[in-house]
Enzyme design. Structure first.
Site, PDB file in Angstrom:
ATOM      1  N   ASP A   1       0.862  -1.179   0.000  1.00 42.40           N
ATOM      2  CA  ASP A   1       0.000   0.000   0.000  1.00 42.40           C
ATOM      3  C   ASP A   1       0.899   1.229   0.000  1.00 42.40           C
ATOM      4  O   ASP A   1       1.677   1.443   0.940  1.00 42.40           O
ATOM      5  CB  ASP A   1      -0.917   0.013   1.228  1.00 42.40           C
ATOM      6  CG  ASP A   1      -1.811   1.241   1.261  1.00 42.40           C
ATOM      7  OD1 ASP A   1      -2.688   1.361   0.402  1.00 42.40           O
ATOM      8  OD2 ASP A   1      -1.612   2.083   2.159  1.00 42.40           O
TER       9      ASP A   1
ATOM     10  N   GLU B   1      -1.487  -1.432  -5.758  1.00 44.14           N
ATOM     11  CA  GLU B   1      -2.729  -0.801  -6.174  1.00 44.14           C
ATOM     12  C   GLU B   1      -2.483   0.101  -7.367  1.00 44.14           C
ATOM     13  O   GLU B   1      -1.482   0.830  -7.409  1.00 44.14           O
ATOM     14  CB  GLU B   1      -3.325   0.002  -5.012  1.00 44.14           C
ATOM     15  CG  GLU B   1      -4.728   0.504  -5.265  1.00 44.14           C
ATOM     16  CD  GLU B   1      -5.327   1.170  -4.037  1.00 44.14           C
ATOM     17  OE1 GLU B   1      -6.513   1.537  -4.076  1.00 44.14           O
ATOM     18  OE2 GLU B   1      -4.604   1.321  -3.041  1.00 44.14           O
TER      19      GLU B   1
ATOM     20  N   ASP C   1      -3.217   1.390   6.956  1.00 44.60           N
ATOM     21  CA  ASP C   1      -2.355   1.021   5.836  1.00 44.60           C
ATOM     22  C   ASP C   1      -2.061  -0.471   5.808  1.00 44.60           C
ATOM     23  O   ASP C   1      -2.019  -1.077   4.730  1.00 44.60           O
ATOM     24  CB  ASP C   1      -1.057   1.825   5.911  1.00 44.60           C
ATOM     25  CG  ASP C   1      -1.297   3.323   5.828  1.00 44.60           C
ATOM     26  OD1 ASP C   1      -2.270   3.719   5.160  1.00 44.60           O
ATOM     27  OD2 ASP C   1      -0.534   4.086   6.432  1.00 44.60           O
TER      28      ASP C   1
END
Length: 496
Positions: A217, A301, A381
């Site tokens: 992340d 991501e 996170d």
């Protein structure tokens, strides 16, 4: 100033054979070169000739289009702009540089047109590509390219021999894995010269397989948060150099336009920015190499960096350099036999509980930890990194495939479908989430539609219909549930 040269990923092409083994990959290695004053003059001539040929070719095609004539082909363009132009008094000086440099300038123009046409037709994905533009002598970056037809050569003494330029001194930081197929000489805004080699390696450089897989992340406070709880602090190279950059920019603003002192001040500012970019690139190379070496699969991501660059966090977003880091992970995974995948940007990795799969309400950026109704306490996170890894493991079909959330059943307390429910995922098909050291398999109910896969049952919904408290009793009518819509939001029909 000694500069550590690392492989720069500008264009990487990999080929996988039928057995799924790594076969061929193209890499670009960039090294610092130090031309003599006479060689700098010859390079300046080559830069100018390549720019003039590019602009002449672009002007010729634009005039043909305005006159209603057919598109000028590549061969016709080369004949008129290079071969016939050398015989004219206005372009006789084109013969002073290598013909390969001029041909490669037209090849760049043809590539720019091809990308523009592919973007218009939809063949090229991503952002729209604008038509080619004229090059300027005042551009901060000048470049020429030599192919094998130019017979460039790396000598035994380490110098690079280029036609009509001479032997350039190269600061080698490593040996090339194979003979280069082309080399580009680049001059940046700071006045530095680089030699960029394109090499093709067919060796099997796959690392020994490991059992660990990681979800990453990316953020601003912490540059990267791994699913195992590891947090990599954001170095913020631009912010650390802001005071020096401010002083140099102020000194530049005081210089008279067109003066030599202003040119010197411009170079000082460019060198300061180049140091920031080089430091960031070196740090990202080391971090990406460590992640690829220690993990068999890497999932990140798919962030919309261009959109985030238009917000109030634009300076911090560009300082982080997420796009460059993910590109390094992608080509290093292809090179060393690892798996790399991007999770869809609309996947609710932050709001989804990694234990029960429940999707909670949107949270502000200052909320760094939250509690799920199932009793789990999550770091914002770390929870997102776990969900990214789970989504990547579930929906990865091919290397580099995008992971998109599937259809989501509405919660029992909802009577309508929210506008953002179609792009949010309560539980992704096939995901097994981690709770402690054990993997929990999702409960499933058979779907009544023919051909539809089984869907996971959220933890807060009872799996047995006999224990459902909302089920009507004998002789009772089912209770209708309504949901008050927000003002201005159109009502959507519920899926049946």
């Amino acid at each position: 100033m000694k500069v550590q040269c690392l492989p720069v990923r500008i264009s990487v092409r990999s080929t996988i054979n039928q057995n799924g083994n790594f076969a061929i990959v193209q890499l670009r290695y960039q090294f610092r070169v130090y031309p003599t004053p006479g060689q700098q003059i010859e390079l300046a001539k080559a830069f100018g000739c390549a720019r003039v040929v590019f602009n002449d070719g672009l002007r010729l095609r634009q005039c043909a289009r305005e006159a209603g004539e057919k598109y000028v082909s590549d061969g016709e363009l080369s004949r008129r702009v290079i071969t016939e132009a050398k015989a004219t008094p206005q372009r006789v000086w084109l013969a002073e540089v290598s013909a390969v440099v001029l041909q490669q300038a037209l090849a760049d123009l043809n590539t720019a047109y091809r990308n523009f046409f592919d973007s218009l037709s939809g063949k090229r994905k991503g952002r729209k590509v604008s038509p080619p533009r004229f090059r300027s002598r005042k551009d901060n970056r000048q470049a020429i390219r030599f192919t094998r037809n130019a017979r460039f050569k790396v000598l035994d003494n380490g110098r690079l021999r280029l036609p009509k330029i001479g032997d350039l001194e190269v600061r080698w930081s490593r040996t090339l894995p194979s003979d280069p197929s082309s080399v580009a000489i680049i001059k940046d805004a700071a006045g530095r010269y680089f030699a960029s080699f394109v090499v093709t390696t067919a060796e099997d450089e796959a690392l020994p397989p490991v059992a660990s897989e990681v979800g990453i992340d990316l953020g601003l406070t912490h540059f990267a948060v791994l699913c195992d709880g590891t947090k990599v602090a954001a170095p913020k190279f631009l912010r650390r150099a802001a005071r020096k950059l401010k002083r140099l920019q102020q000194a530049l603003s005081r210089k008279q336009r067109g003066s030599q002192n202003r040119k010197k001040a411009v170079i000082k500012v460019a060198r300061a920015h180049a140091r920031v970019a080089d430091t960031r690139r070196d740090w990202q190379h080391k971090l990406s190499t460590a992640i690829i070496r220690d993990n068999q699969a890497v999932y990140v991501e798919d962030l919309c960096v261009a959109g985030l660059g238009r917000t109030r966090l634009a300076k911090a977003v560009h300082d982080a350099g997420w796009a460059g880091f993910t590109s390094m992970l992608e080509y290093k995974a292809a090179r060393y036999g690892r798996t790399f995948a991007r999770v869809d940007r609309f996947f609710p990795s932050t709001r989804m509980c990694s234990d029960c799969g429940r999707i909670n309400e949107k949270m502000a950026l200052d909320v760094r930890a939250w509690d799920c109704p199932c009793g789990s306490h999550h770091d914002r996170d770390v929870n997102a990194a776990k969900n990214i890894r789970a989504a990547g493991q579930a929906d990865l079909n091919d290397r580099g495939a995008h992971v998109r959330p599937g259809p989501v059943p509405a919660a029992r307390r909802e009577a309508v479908t929210h506008p953002n429910a179609a792009r949010s995922t309560r539980s992704v098909e096939g995901i097994s989430v981690l709770q402690g050291a054990e993997r929990m398999s999702s409960l499933r109910l058979p779907h009544h539609r023919h051909g539809q896969p089984d869907r996971p049952v959220p933890a807060h919904r009872p799996a047995d219909p006999d224990t459902d408290p909302h089920r009507p009793g004998p002789g009772q009518q089912p209770r209708r549930r309504t949901h008050r819509l927000r003002a201005g939001r159109p009502a959507l029909r519920r899926r049946r």
